[in-house]
Design a protein around this motif. Sequence first.
Motif, PDB file in Angstrom:
ATOM      1  N   GLU A  42       0.827  -1.214   0.000  1.00 53.91           N
ATOM      2  CA  GLU A  42       0.000   0.000   0.000  1.00 53.91           C
ATOM      3  C   GLU A  42       0.861   1.264   0.000  1.00 53.91           C
ATOM      4  O   GLU A  42       0.638   2.191  -0.782  1.00 53.91           O
ATOM      5  N   ARG A  43       1.871   1.271   0.884  1.00 54.60           N
ATOM      6  CA  ARG A  43       2.700   2.463   1.023  1.00 54.60           C
ATOM      7  C   ARG A  43       3.424   2.800  -0.298  1.00 54.60           C
ATOM      8  O   ARG A  43       3.398   3.931  -0.776  1.00 54.60           O
ATOM      9  N   GLU A  47       2.818   6.032  -2.889  1.00 53.15           N
ATOM     10  CA  GLU A  47       3.899   6.935  -3.285  1.00 53.15           C
ATOM     11  C   GLU A  47       3.957   7.070  -4.805  1.00 53.15           C
ATOM     12  O   GLU A  47       3.974   8.169  -5.352  1.00 53.15           O
ATOM     13  N   ARG A  53      -1.959   6.829   1.580  1.00 56.65           N
ATOM     14  CA  ARG A  53      -1.988   5.382   1.786  1.00 56.65           C
ATOM     15  C   ARG A  53      -3.418   4.901   2.029  1.00 56.65           C
ATOM     16  O   ARG A  53      -3.814   3.808   1.625  1.00 56.65           O
TER      17      ARG A  53
END
Lengths: 490, 490
Positions: A42-43, A47, A53
Motif C-alpha cells: 500500500e505504502r 507513493e 496510503r
Amino acid sequence: MPLPRLQLNSDSSEPMYLQLCAGLVTAIENGTLAAGMRLPAERDYAETLGVSRTTVASAYRELVDRGLLRPHVGRGTFVCAVPEAEQAPFAWRGKISTRVQRVANPALRHLITRGNDPRLISFAAGFPAIDLFPTKEFRRLTDHVLARSASAIARLAPTEGQPGLRAAIAAHFKVRLEQVMIVSGATEGLSLIAACLIDKGDAVIMDRPGYVGAIQIFRAAGADLHGWDIRNADPGELEDLIIRYRPKFIQINPTFQNPTGHTLPERDRRSLLGLAARYRVPVIENDSYRDGYFEREPPKSLYQLDGGRLVLYLSTFSKVLGPGLRLGWIIANEYMIDQLALVKERTNLFTESLGQLVMTEFIRSGAYDRHAELVRKEHGRRCDAFFESMHRHLRSQISLAPKPSGGIYAWGRLPGGYKSADLLDRAINAGVAFGTGEIFYPDESGSEQLRFCFANLLPEQIEEGVKRLTKCFMGQQTTRPVAGKKLPLV
Amino acid sequence: MPLPRLQLNSDSSEPMYLQLCAGLVTAIENGTLAAGMRLPAERDYAETLGVSRTTVASAYRELVDRGLLRPHVGRGTFVCAVPEAEQAPFAWRGKISTRVQRVANPALRHLITRGNDPRLISFAAGFPAIDLFPTKEFRRLTDHVLARSASAIARLAPTEGQPGLRAAIAAHFKVRLEQVMIVSGATEGLSLIAACLIDKGDAVIMDRPGYVGAIQIFRAAGADLHGWDIRNADPGELEDLIIRYRPKFIQINPTFQNPTGHTLPERDRRSLLGLAARYRVPVIENDSYRDGYFEREPPKSLYQLDGGRLVLYLSTFSKVLGPGLRLGWIIANEYMIDQLALVKERTNLFTESLGQLVMTEFIRSGAYDRHAELVRKEHGRRCDAFFESMHRHLRSQISLAPKPSGGIYAWGRLPGGYKSADLLDRAINAGVAFGTGEIFYPDESGSEQLRFCFANLLPEQIEEGVKRLTKCFMGQQTTRPVAGKKLPLV
C-alpha cells in the motif's frame, strides 16, 4: 511487476479510492493484472500514484469485498479472480449458508426418489400400503367438506391447526385441545422441535440406529449427535451418555422403530423415563408407527407413562394413510405448543386447510379406525411374506433381525466385510432397492446393515424383489464366498 | 452456615460424589440449604467430610448442571433453586433455543387472529376476496383429481413439487421446469431462502417499510436488517447501504407492495438491478401481488428485467385464491433450486399433493386466469370504496398514501404524535382492526402509520368499518385536536 499506469483526478466528484478501484478492475479485466499476481504494498503504491496510503488501502479493501483481490497475511495482496462479465451467471454457491453446507447429504432424497421409481421394486422408502388407500371414502368426505365450507379452505387458519382436528386428536389421547398442534408431517414436527430447542453445539442423544431424517434435521440445527443402542436399551449406557454429554434432549422412536422394527418393552421405557427424570432431560418421542401393530397393541407410549411432563409426543398419519397427505401432530404442554407455533408461523404460517378438514371427518366418521385395522392386518401379511421370501432365498446371505410385531420395516445384516452400499449398486441394476444401513447411524457406522420396508408391496412383488436381490449375490459368489456361510446374528 | 451432616460410604458401589449429591439434594429439599445460601469452599468441605477435593468439585459441578447450584466467580457456589419434585411440570423454558428467543414477537399471529375474528371488521390480515372463491370449479376439479388418481395424493412426492404444476408455472414464466420449485406459500419460500443464504450476523437490505413476515423470518435466521426506503427508491441510498453493510442479498416486493401498495417504476427497477450487478449482490424478488393489478399490467418483474441471473423470484397463489391453500413457488437457477430442496426436505419433506394436483388443473383449464380477472376487477372496486369511505369520514384524521393500482393494501399516517397502536386498542373495542405501522419496519419506527387490507371486505363492510374507526377519533377529539387539522402527506 507491471504497475497499471493510472491517472487519478483529485478534482473529480468520484472519490479517489473508487477511481483507483475502477483502474484496477480495468487492469484485471484486460489482463495487465493477472490472477495470482501480487499487488504492490500500500505504502509503495501510494507513493507511486501520489495519493494517500488510505486511498490505496480503501481501494484494496473494496476489491477484496468484491472478490477480486485476496489478502494473505504477511505476504501481501493478490489478484484472485477475473471479474465476471455482467452477463455471466451469478455464483450463488458463494452465498450458501453454513447451515446448508452441514446438510448437503442426499440420503433422504435418494430414499424418496427410489420409492417413486417405477422401474424398481423398492423396499427403500418407508410408507404403508398405499394400494389400500380408501379412495372412495376420501373422495366422498372431501366433497362433503367442499360442499359445506369451500371458502373455509381458502381462508387464513390458525398456526396450531384446525380446531376440529386438534379436538379429535385431543380426545383420542385424553389431553386438552390446547396441547395438540397440527404439523405438515412428522418431519415438520422434528424440524420445529429442532429449531425450538437446539442451539449450535448442543448435544442430543438419539436411538441408534435411528431415523435418517431426525439425524439430518438435528445435525442441520447444529446438534452434536450421540447414539444410544436402542436394541440393547442398556440404562447404564444411557446414564453414561447423559452424564458425559449433558444432552438438550433425548429423541427416541420406541415402538416398531425406524429402522430396526424393534419395540422397547415397558420395563425399558420406565428405566429410560427414570433417568430422564433424574437428570431432568426432556424426551422427544416419535411414535409414528403405533397404529400399525399386527396383532397386539404395543406397550404404553413414553408420553402416557410419564404423564406428559418430560415427554413431547410426535406422530403422523403418513404410516397408516400415506405420506402424501403431510399431516402429523405434536402433543406437548401449552408453553411448548406456543413456542413451536411461533416457529411454524415463520416457517409456513400454517398447514393447508382442506386436508385437515377432511382428516377430521375421516376420524369422526370412524373411517380412520376402520382403515387402520385393515392396514394392520395387511402389513402383518406382507411382513410374513417378506420374512418367508427372505428365508427361502437369502437366509445365508442376509441375516434378519427378529420379525417385528408391527410397523413397516425389517432390518438386516450382510456377512462381514460386505457393504450394503455395494450391494445397492448391483441391486438397482437388477431392479430392486433398499435402504443402506449407514444412513441410520449418526456416527456413520452400520455399513453392513440394510433396511427393508415391506408394507407397500404385494406379496408377489415382495417375492420378485427378493429374487432380484438374490441375483446380486450370485454374481458375487465367485469372488466373495458369502452363500452358505454361517452368519452372525444381527 | 449449617453444613449438612452427611455420611458418605466409600465401600458403596455408588461413587462418592453421587452420594454427596444425593445428600445435598436432600438438604436443599428439606430446607437445610435454602436458596441463596453459599456452600463451603470445595477444599474446606472436603476436609470436613474427609473426602478428596475432586469429590466435592464433581458433586458441585453435577448440581450446577442439574440447575440446583450456581457458581459465581470469586464469590463461591450458591444454592439457586429448590429442586422440583418429579411430579412437577418440567421447566421447558430453560431449553428454548436462542433462535426462538429472537422471534418471540407475536405481531404476525395478531394479524392472523384478527383476520379471523368474526366480531371484527378486519382490515388487518392481508388476503384477497375470499367471498369470490371459485367453490364450484374447485370442487369439480378436486373430484376430478380424486377420481383419476386418488392414491397419487397419498404417495411420496418430489420435494421440488408435482411436475405438472412446475410445468404449468414454467410455461407461464417461460423458464425450464427445473427452475421452478413449489413451496407451501410465500412464507415458506422466504423461510427456505433465509435458511439457505443467511448466516448469523449477515446483513440483509430490504424494502422499508416491508413485509412483517420477511422481517421476522430474516431476523430469526440471524440477519441484521437494513431498510431501503421503497417509495423514494433513491439509488444513492441503496448504494450507500450496499457499500456500508455488504449485504448477503437485497429483498424487495416491488409490485403493489406490502404494506404501502407502492409499485416501483421500470426506471427504478433498472437502477436497482444495475447496483445489484455492480456489487454482485443477489436480489430476492417477492412478487406475490403481480396478478392483482386493477387495470394495467404492472412493469416487468425484476426477474424478467435481469434475465434471472441475480434475481431469485418468489410468488404465491394466496393473494388471488386465498392463503388457506398454502401454495407458492420459487423461480431460480437449478443450483439454487437444489439447495432450497435440500432445506425443504429437512423442513417438511414435500408439499402435500392434492392441492398441487388440483391447482395444476385449475391453471390448465383456464379457470385460474378467469378467476384472477374477476378478483382484479373486484379488488379495484373495493379499493375505490375504501378510499371513498376514508375520504368521506376520516380525511382529516388519516392521511392516505396514493391509491395503489393493484394489490390489496392501502397505507396511511396519523397526525404527529398519535400512535397507531393506541388507535388500534380503541378500534378493537369498536369492532374494527388494521395493521399497526411499526411491525413493517425493521427498525421499529413507523408507529404513526397504519396498513389497511381492503380486498376481503364488501363495500358495505368497508363503509361500516370506516365508520367504526371514526368513532375512535370522536372520543379523542376533546383531548387530542386531530380533526380538521391539515395533515402532512404520507
